[in-house]
Design a protein around this motif. Structure first.
Motif, PDB file in Angstrom:
ATOM      1  N   ARG A 858      -3.508  24.831 -51.460  1.00 40.97           N
ATOM      2  CA  ARG A 858      -3.514  24.208 -50.337  1.00 40.97           C
ATOM      3  C   ARG A 858      -2.274  24.665 -49.479  1.00 40.97           C
ATOM      4  O   ARG A 858      -1.549  25.588 -50.014  1.00 40.97           O
ATOM      5  CB  ARG A 858      -3.264  22.540 -50.681  1.00 40.97           C
ATOM      6  N   PRO A 859      -2.281  24.367 -48.158  1.00 42.37           N
ATOM      7  CA  PRO A 859      -1.108  24.750 -47.277  1.00 42.37           C
ATOM      8  C   PRO A 859       0.384  24.600 -47.911  1.00 42.37           C
ATOM      9  O   PRO A 859       0.353  23.445 -48.311  1.00 42.37           O
ATOM     10  CB  PRO A 859      -1.254  24.082 -45.927  1.00 42.37           C
ATOM     11  N   GLY A 860       1.139  25.526 -47.989  1.00 40.13           N
ATOM     12  CA  GLY A 860       2.615  25.050 -48.774  1.00 40.13           C
ATOM     13  C   GLY A 860       2.743  25.610 -50.025  1.00 40.13           C
ATOM     14  O   GLY A 860       3.839  25.921 -50.343  1.00 40.13           O
ATOM     15  N   LEU A 861       1.552  25.904 -50.713  1.00 36.53           N
ATOM     16  CA  LEU A 861       1.709  26.453 -52.027  1.00 36.53           C
ATOM     17  C   LEU A 861       1.570  27.868 -52.045  1.00 36.53           C
ATOM     18  O   LEU A 861       0.583  28.359 -51.284  1.00 36.53           O
ATOM     19  CB  LEU A 861       0.600  25.908 -53.074  1.00 36.53           C
ATOM     20  N   LYS A 862       2.412  28.761 -52.846  1.00 36.45           N
ATOM     21  CA  LYS A 862       1.883  29.930 -53.023  1.00 36.45           C
ATOM     22  C   LYS A 862       1.925  30.478 -54.483  1.00 36.45           C
ATOM     23  O   LYS A 862       2.763  30.124 -54.960  1.00 36.45           O
ATOM     24  CB  LYS A 862       3.251  30.704 -52.084  1.00 36.45           C
ATOM     25  N   PHE A 863       1.155  31.283 -54.636  1.00 33.15           N
ATOM     26  CA  PHE A 863       0.761  31.738 -56.108  1.00 33.15           C
ATOM     27  C   PHE A 863       0.964  33.365 -56.115  1.00 33.15           C
ATOM     28  O   PHE A 863       0.513  34.092 -55.340  1.00 33.15           O
ATOM     29  CB  PHE A 863      -0.537  31.251 -56.584  1.00 33.15           C
ATOM     30  N   SER A 864       1.569  33.829 -57.076  1.00 30.44           N
ATOM     31  CA  SER A 864       1.393  35.331 -57.261  1.00 30.44           C
ATOM     32  C   SER A 864       0.300  35.746 -57.861  1.00 30.44           C
ATOM     33  O   SER A 864      -0.028  36.944 -57.454  1.00 30.44           O
ATOM     34  CB  SER A 864       2.803  35.620 -58.308  1.00 30.44           C
ATOM     35  N   ASP A 865      -0.565  34.931 -58.328  1.00 31.35           N
ATOM     36  CA  ASP A 865      -1.775  35.519 -58.742  1.00 31.35           C
ATOM     37  C   ASP A 865      -2.858  34.393 -59.111  1.00 31.35           C
ATOM     38  O   ASP A 865      -2.306  32.934 -59.240  1.00 31.35           O
ATOM     39  CB  ASP A 865      -1.820  36.043 -60.045  1.00 31.35           C
ATOM     40  N   ASN A 866      -3.979  34.395 -58.818  1.00 34.13           N
ATOM     41  CA  ASN A 866      -4.839  33.127 -59.039  1.00 34.13           C
ATOM     42  C   ASN A 866      -6.397  33.665 -59.197  1.00 34.13           C
ATOM     43  O   ASN A 866      -6.384  34.911 -58.866  1.00 34.13           O
ATOM     44  CB  ASN A 866      -4.960  32.102 -57.822  1.00 34.13           C
ATOM     45  N   GLY A 867      -7.402  32.831 -59.773  1.00 30.28           N
ATOM     46  CA  GLY A 867      -8.783  33.441 -59.820  1.00 30.28           C
ATOM     47  C   GLY A 867      -8.736  34.471 -60.729  1.00 30.28           C
ATOM     48  O   GLY A 867      -9.425  35.384 -60.720  1.00 30.28           O
ATOM     49  N   PHE A 868      -8.141  34.176 -62.036  1.00 33.41           N
ATOM     50  CA  PHE A 868      -8.221  35.254 -63.046  1.00 33.41           C
ATOM     51  C   PHE A 868      -9.087  35.119 -64.215  1.00 33.41           C
ATOM     52  O   PHE A 868      -9.312  33.861 -64.439  1.00 33.41           O
ATOM     53  CB  PHE A 868      -6.740  35.725 -63.348  1.00 33.41           C
ATOM     54  N   THR A 877       0.996  34.729 -67.190  1.00 25.99           N
ATOM     55  CA  THR A 877       2.050  34.202 -66.419  1.00 25.99           C
ATOM     56  C   THR A 877       2.214  34.187 -65.039  1.00 25.99           C
ATOM     57  O   THR A 877       2.260  35.532 -64.654  1.00 25.99           O
ATOM     58  CB  THR A 877       3.522  34.352 -67.149  1.00 25.99           C
ATOM     59  N   ILE A 878       2.434  33.634 -64.155  1.00 22.45           N
ATOM     60  CA  ILE A 878       2.474  33.635 -62.668  1.00 22.45           C
ATOM     61  C   ILE A 878       3.654  32.567 -62.156  1.00 22.45           C
ATOM     62  O   ILE A 878       4.165  31.949 -62.679  1.00 22.45           O
ATOM     63  CB  ILE A 878       1.237  33.156 -61.819  1.00 22.45           C
ATOM     64  N   GLU A 879       3.998  32.967 -60.981  1.00 21.13           N
ATOM     65  CA  GLU A 879       4.993  32.173 -60.251  1.00 21.13           C
ATOM     66  C   GLU A 879       4.461  31.209 -59.054  1.00 21.13           C
ATOM     67  O   GLU A 879       3.394  31.655 -58.488  1.00 21.13           O
ATOM     68  CB  GLU A 879       5.987  33.110 -59.489  1.00 21.13           C
ATOM     69  N   VAL A 880       4.879  29.990 -59.011  1.00 19.43           N
ATOM     70  CA  VAL A 880       4.285  29.327 -57.780  1.00 19.43           C
ATOM     71  C   VAL A 880       5.742  28.707 -57.110  1.00 19.43           C
ATOM     72  O   VAL A 880       6.479  28.229 -57.568  1.00 19.43           O
ATOM     73  CB  VAL A 880       3.652  27.919 -58.661  1.00 19.43           C
ATOM     74  N   GLU A 881       5.401  28.707 -55.786  1.00 21.69           N
ATOM     75  CA  GLU A 881       6.173  28.052 -54.771  1.00 21.69           C
ATOM     76  C   GLU A 881       5.805  27.111 -54.079  1.00 21.69           C
ATOM     77  O   GLU A 881       4.514  26.921 -53.902  1.00 21.69           O
ATOM     78  CB  GLU A 881       6.754  29.209 -53.894  1.00 21.69           C
ATOM     79  N   GLY A 882       6.730  26.081 -53.754  1.00 22.06           N
ATOM     80  CA  GLY A 882       6.168  24.655 -52.891  1.00 22.06           C
ATOM     81  C   GLY A 882       5.531  23.771 -53.652  1.00 22.06           C
ATOM     82  O   GLY A 882       5.058  22.851 -52.799  1.00 22.06           O
ATOM     83  N   LEU A 883       5.752  23.692 -54.793  1.00 24.13           N
ATOM     84  CA  LEU A 883       4.961  22.488 -55.516  1.00 24.13           C
ATOM     85  C   LEU A 883       5.975  21.355 -55.389  1.00 24.13           C
ATOM     86  O   LEU A 883       7.169  21.550 -55.769  1.00 24.13           O
ATOM     87  CB  LEU A 883       4.757  22.855 -56.875  1.00 24.13           C
ATOM     88  N   LYS A 884       5.510  20.496 -54.870  1.00 17.56           N
ATOM     89  CA  LYS A 884       6.346  19.098 -54.556  1.00 17.56           C
ATOM     90  C   LYS A 884       6.614  18.356 -56.049  1.00 17.56           C
ATOM     91  O   LYS A 884       6.047  18.534 -57.070  1.00 17.56           O
ATOM     92  CB  LYS A 884       5.736  18.193 -53.667  1.00 17.56           C
ATOM     93  N   ASP A 885       7.955  17.782 -55.992  1.00 20.23           N
ATOM     94  CA  ASP A 885       8.420  16.939 -57.138  1.00 20.23           C
ATOM     95  C   ASP A 885       7.330  15.902 -57.560  1.00 20.23           C
ATOM     96  O   ASP A 885       6.881  15.154 -56.675  1.00 20.23           O
ATOM     97  CB  ASP A 885       9.739  16.271 -57.077  1.00 20.23           C
ATOM     98  N   GLY A 886       6.850  15.735 -58.625  1.00 18.85           N
ATOM     99  CA  GLY A 886       6.017  15.150 -59.305  1.00 18.85           C
ATOM    100  C   GLY A 886       4.363  15.406 -58.898  1.00 18.85           C
ATOM    101  O   GLY A 886       3.409  14.853 -59.747  1.00 18.85           O
ATOM    102  N   GLU A 887       4.316  16.515 -58.361  1.00 15.91           N
ATOM    103  CA  GLU A 887       3.083  17.036 -58.109  1.00 15.91           C
ATOM    104  C   GLU A 887       2.460  17.885 -59.377  1.00 15.91           C
ATOM    105  O   GLU A 887       3.065  18.744 -59.702  1.00 15.91           O
ATOM    106  CB  GLU A 887       2.966  17.733 -56.774  1.00 15.91           C
ATOM    107  N   GLN A 888       1.098  17.777 -59.600  1.00 16.09           N
ATOM    108  CA  GLN A 888       0.780  18.455 -60.665  1.00 16.09           C
ATOM    109  C   GLN A 888      -0.326  19.753 -60.290  1.00 16.09           C
ATOM    110  O   GLN A 888      -1.024  19.204 -59.323  1.00 16.09           O
ATOM    111  CB  GLN A 888       0.042  17.498 -61.806  1.00 16.09           C
TER     112      GLN A 888
END
Length: 896
Positions: A858-868, A877-888
């Protein structure tokens, strides 16, 4: 006192329809703008991108609209400067401008800037108001009138209606097979009141580099208007330190043009991303008059750009060489990032190009049916080292050449080339998009080798050849000093072939026999390449967050709903999408929108990623560059939709974006197994590693349940492994490991194959070619013997690459038996673990091979890789940015 002052006329505007009375004036948020946005801001129309609202706003394009503002011009302002101009940087499109009731301008080209001397029309008073008014007539109606006025023209227009061809306006406003019909109007670029005594109109550099790149010889040029300055000088600096500076002299043969020569030894050059630093110098010009000054600056990058087209064993090469280094141009095609481009900010452009760079892309092709883009886009490309292939704004039509049209095109092209020529990122201008395909389809007159007289071309039924092969290249040569390459069209071969736009041996091609045309299986991409693939693609749904953004009715959130169909403009999209998905995947679990969207995304990722891997393999080595670049259609969308874009309207990447990122990594390992096409199988029970129609020993069978022969699941597996590298140094002692992992059990079915490899610099290195894998059904070789499927144990091939300098896996790839739908996929026992640190890391571990693991984005989330894909024994192992507290995080994979 400054010699030049600019005052943007941004605020205080109102607008209304011409057929409404003066009580209907409505406020305008600001200039630049477009009428649809102003109507929406005033609550007169709904958001055109939502639901079916596009249809409810068609009336807007049929009306004449008036924009008006007032401004004061004081005696003091008049006294300070000798000249006062109104600058209209862009008016969309048929516009009549009056100042205090007097007509000062008529425009019919949205790509042209106008400068009007208004000293004789402006009111000079502390209290008097100057009334500026612009009337915009409907572009579609004006276009239809022009068609009627020119019956001598053979009007051929693809994608949309004929009215767009004679109108110099963004052609996609008439709709395309990925975008809505939203024919805009309005002051789409700034309007500026410019007062000056002396002004610097333009500055640029003409230069050349020595063969060894160690000496730069150039000439700084500037045009200055108004009162003749006492002194003009330039300063070329790098990182704040001056490299060379000098006074400039007026050219006696061209009043107002000032020049000065310079030399730089051991210059720092501008390099494409991944090949070196995109070094930018700063060039400043200062003009002095009566102790007052005015100055302007531009970033300048120095590079040597060549398009290498030489005969070879494959035909004629087509690849770029920058600073004497061959560059594989892997990247994307670009359309305008919004149907209403005035919504876009410099930050938006930066985010788009940054996303490209993060995805290992090197080239952006700006498509010819949109606009000459905002300076922010090119500036960001300069800064990040992204090469730009720039089309002139002609697309999919047989354009006219009556005198007024040619004059407008000349002015447009000259202005745009001058505006953009200082950008080192722009390495090629192309005359148009796909116009020569109309020549072939409609058998228009085109005698490339026998008719070299431009005037004669104007008398044929393909007069636009005059534009593409005479007018535009002459402008490029005159305005760039030869530092930019010109190509007559995209696609275009060499003019000599009767099928030049689809000839895979010369020029660039648009490969649309996957998805369009013959609808070949995407697994056939290795057979369908060319010397430079400047368009190809596969559709895929965007993220669920995007689907929900444009469909406000929950009842419409299912595959094939009216809203979903409306937001996919591609002809035959329902049939084509379903065909490709159903041929490859088990659709029984895709009974809702999320499930179906996921399968389309995985399918798109497989198609796009596989094409990039195979065509990059054809980069080969110096002197044998079979494929010089690949540009996917397309990077982006102009509205929230279902399309070929690999990143959706809200900048949410699809899995195909990540597939490209992996395939274009600086060093990557790849594996592919022989594609067992149902329509081609061995004759007389032969096994043969070759593929492709016409291969000896193969005979044609009728197509049946799928595009893939199910015998591929149990026949002898033949596979290739190779490494692609864009590094400029050879890598010694890399380790490639090949595993064969059971889909059923998750266990290795035999010992892994390990090889030490010396990876060639800037090319591809074969590791194994036509190697034989273990049998998935031992003993089964006779077609006449009934199959015992209980013995069938299909496996994936997993390859990894470890470089000696790190000792870590830097690249991996997985090859699956195809089609995936024939496989019985067990529960893979997925475990997803996350860990917070400076960035959140997420690890995916499986007990059985997993196909198409996709985290919801979704907008605001950033993944270093996906769809693998994930296999046992190889943590992802990937990096994720923008995940809100409590968001799964949520995810899907094929089979769930």
């Amino acid at each position: 006192m400054a010699l030049s002052e600019r005052r943007p006329l941004e605020a205080g505007w109102t607008f209304k329809a011409a057929d409404e009375d003066d009580s209907k004036w409505l406020p305008v948020t600001g200039i630049p703008t477009e009428v649809h946005l102003d109507l929406q801001a005033n609550g007169k129309i709904a958001e055109p991108f939502s639901d079916l609202n596009e249809l409810s706003v068609r009336w807007v394009a049929e009306k004449t609209w008036i924009y008006r503002t007032t401004f004061a011009f004081t005696p003091a302002a008049k006294a300070e400067h000798e000249h006062t101009d109104l600058i209209f940087e862009g008016l969309d499109t048929f516009a009549t401008v009056t100042l205090n009731g007097k007509e000062i301008l008529k425009s019919d080209n949205m790509f042209i800037e106008h400068r009007v001397d208004v000293r004789d029309f402006i009111k000079i008073s502390e209290d008097a108001e100057n009334v500026l008014e612009i009337v915009f007539e409907p572009a579609r109606q004006k276009g239809l009138e022009l068609v009627k006025q020119h019956p001598e023209q053979r009007w051929i227009v693809h994608q949309t209606e004929v009215s767009r061809a004679p109108v110099r306006k963004a052609q996609y406003h008439w709709g395309w097979d990925w975008g809505p019909i939203l024919i805009t109007c309005g002051p789409w670029k700034p309007i500026v009141l410019h007062s000056y005594t002396t002004q610097i109109e333009d500055l640029w550099v003409e230069y050349s580099l020595a063969e060894d790149l160690q000496k730069l010889t150039g000439k700084v040029c500037a045009t200055v208007s108004g009162s003749r300055p006492e002194k003009v000088q330039f300063d070329l600096s790098l990182d704040g330190s001056s490299i060379t500076k000098n006074s400039m002299q007026e050219d006696p043969s061209i009043p107002g043009k000032y020049t000065s020569s310079f030399e730089v030894h051991s210059p720092k050059l501008w390099w494409p991303r991944g090949y070196g630093d995109p070094t930018l110098h700063n060039l400043t010009i200062t003009a002095t008059n009566n102790q007052h000054t005015t100055n302007t600056s531009k970033p300048i990058g120095f590079r040597k750009a060549q398009l290498i087209q030489t005969p070879d064993s494959h035909g004629t090469s087509f690849y770029f060489r920058l600073n004497n280094t061959d560059i594989f141009a892997g990247g994307s095609c670009w359309i305008p990032a919004d149907s209403f481009t005035t919504r876009l900010t410099p930050a938006d452009y930066h985010d788009w190009i940054q996303l490209m760079a993060a995805g290992n892309q090197t080239m952006l092709r700006i498509w010819g049916g949109g606009i000459y883009e905002s300076s922010s886009l090119y500036t960001t490309c300069d800064e990040l080292g992204i090469l730009v292939w720039q089309d002139f704004m002609f697309a999919c039509a047989n354009y006219p050449t009556y005198p007024e049209f040619l004059s407008s095109v000349s002015r447009e092209a000259t202005q745009q080339v001058r505006r953009l020529r200082h950008h080192p990122s722009i390495v090629l201008w192309a005359g148009n998009n796909e116009d020569y395909q109309l020549v072939e389809r409609y058998n228009l007159t085109y005698n490339y080798t026998s008719d070299k007289d431009p005037q004669s071309w104007l008398k044929t039924n393909f007069p636009a050849r005059y534009i593409y092969e005479h007018q535009l290249p002459n402008i490029i040569r005159a305005e760039t000093g030869g530092s930019v390459i010109y190509h007559p069209s995209s696609p275009w071969g060499n003019g000599e072939s009767t099928v030049q736009t689809v000839d895979p041996t010369v020029g660039d091609i648009h490969q649309w026999n996957i998805w369009h045309g013959a609808m070949h299986p995407y697994q056939k991409a290795p057979e369908l390449g060319g010397r430079f693939v400047s368009e190809f693609g596969m559709e895929g749904y965007p993220a669920m967050s995007t689907l929900r953004a444009f469909s406000t009715n929950e009842g419409e959130l299912y595959p094939g709903s009216l809203t979903m169909e409306h937001h996919n403009k591609a002809i035959g999209h329902s049939k084509r999408m379903v065909s490709y998905v159903a041929e490859n995947f088990d659709v029984s679990g895709a009974n809702d929108l999320a499930g179906y969207a996921h399968l389309t995304q995985v399918m798109q990722g497989d198609a796009v990623g596989g094409a990039y891997r195979s065509w990059r393999r054809d980069w080969r080595r110096s002197g044998d560059r079979k494929c010089g670049g690949v540009l996917v259609w397309q990077l982006n969308d102009c509205w929230p939709t279902v399309s070929w874009a690999v990143v959706d309207y809200f900048l949410v990447p699809k899995p195909a974006y990540y597939a490209m990122k992996r395939a274009l990594a600086p060093v990557c390992v790849n594996v592919v197994r022989r594609f067992c096409d149902w329509t081609m199988r061995p004759a007389s029970g032969e096994t043969q590693p070759g593929v492709g129609q016409g291969a000896p020993g193969w005979k044609v069978w009728q197509r049946d349940t799928s595009h893939v022969d199910p015998r591929g699941l149990y026949r002898e597996v033949v596979y290739d492994v190779w490494v692609a590298s864009s590094r400029l140094e050879r890598i010694e002692g890399a380790k490639v490991r090949v595993r064969f992992i059971s889909v059923k059990s998750g266990k290795d079915v035999c010992e892994a194959v390990e090889k030490l490899v010396n990876i060639e610099a800037n090319g591809t290195t074969d590791v194994v070619v036509q190697a034989k894998g273990p049998s998935a059904m031992p003993g089964q070789t006779d077609d006449t013997v009934p199959l015992d499927t209980t013995k069938l144990d299909p496996y994936v091939i997993h390859v990894t690459l470890v470089l000696p300098d790190s000792g870590e896996v830097v690249s991996e790839d997985v090859s699956w038996p195809e089609p995936i739908k024939y496989l019985q996929l067990p529960d893979p026992a997925i475990q997803v673990c996350s860990k917070k640190g400076s960035a959140m890391t997420v690890t995916v571990e499986v007990a059985k091979p997993v196909k198409g693991f996709v985290f919801d984005e979704r907008p605001g989330l950033k993944f270093s890789d996906n769809g693998f894909d994930v296999v046992p024994g190889a943590l992802k192992t990937i990096e994720v940015e923008g995940l809100k507290d409590g968001e799964q995080l949520e995810w899907k994979h094929v089979g769930n």
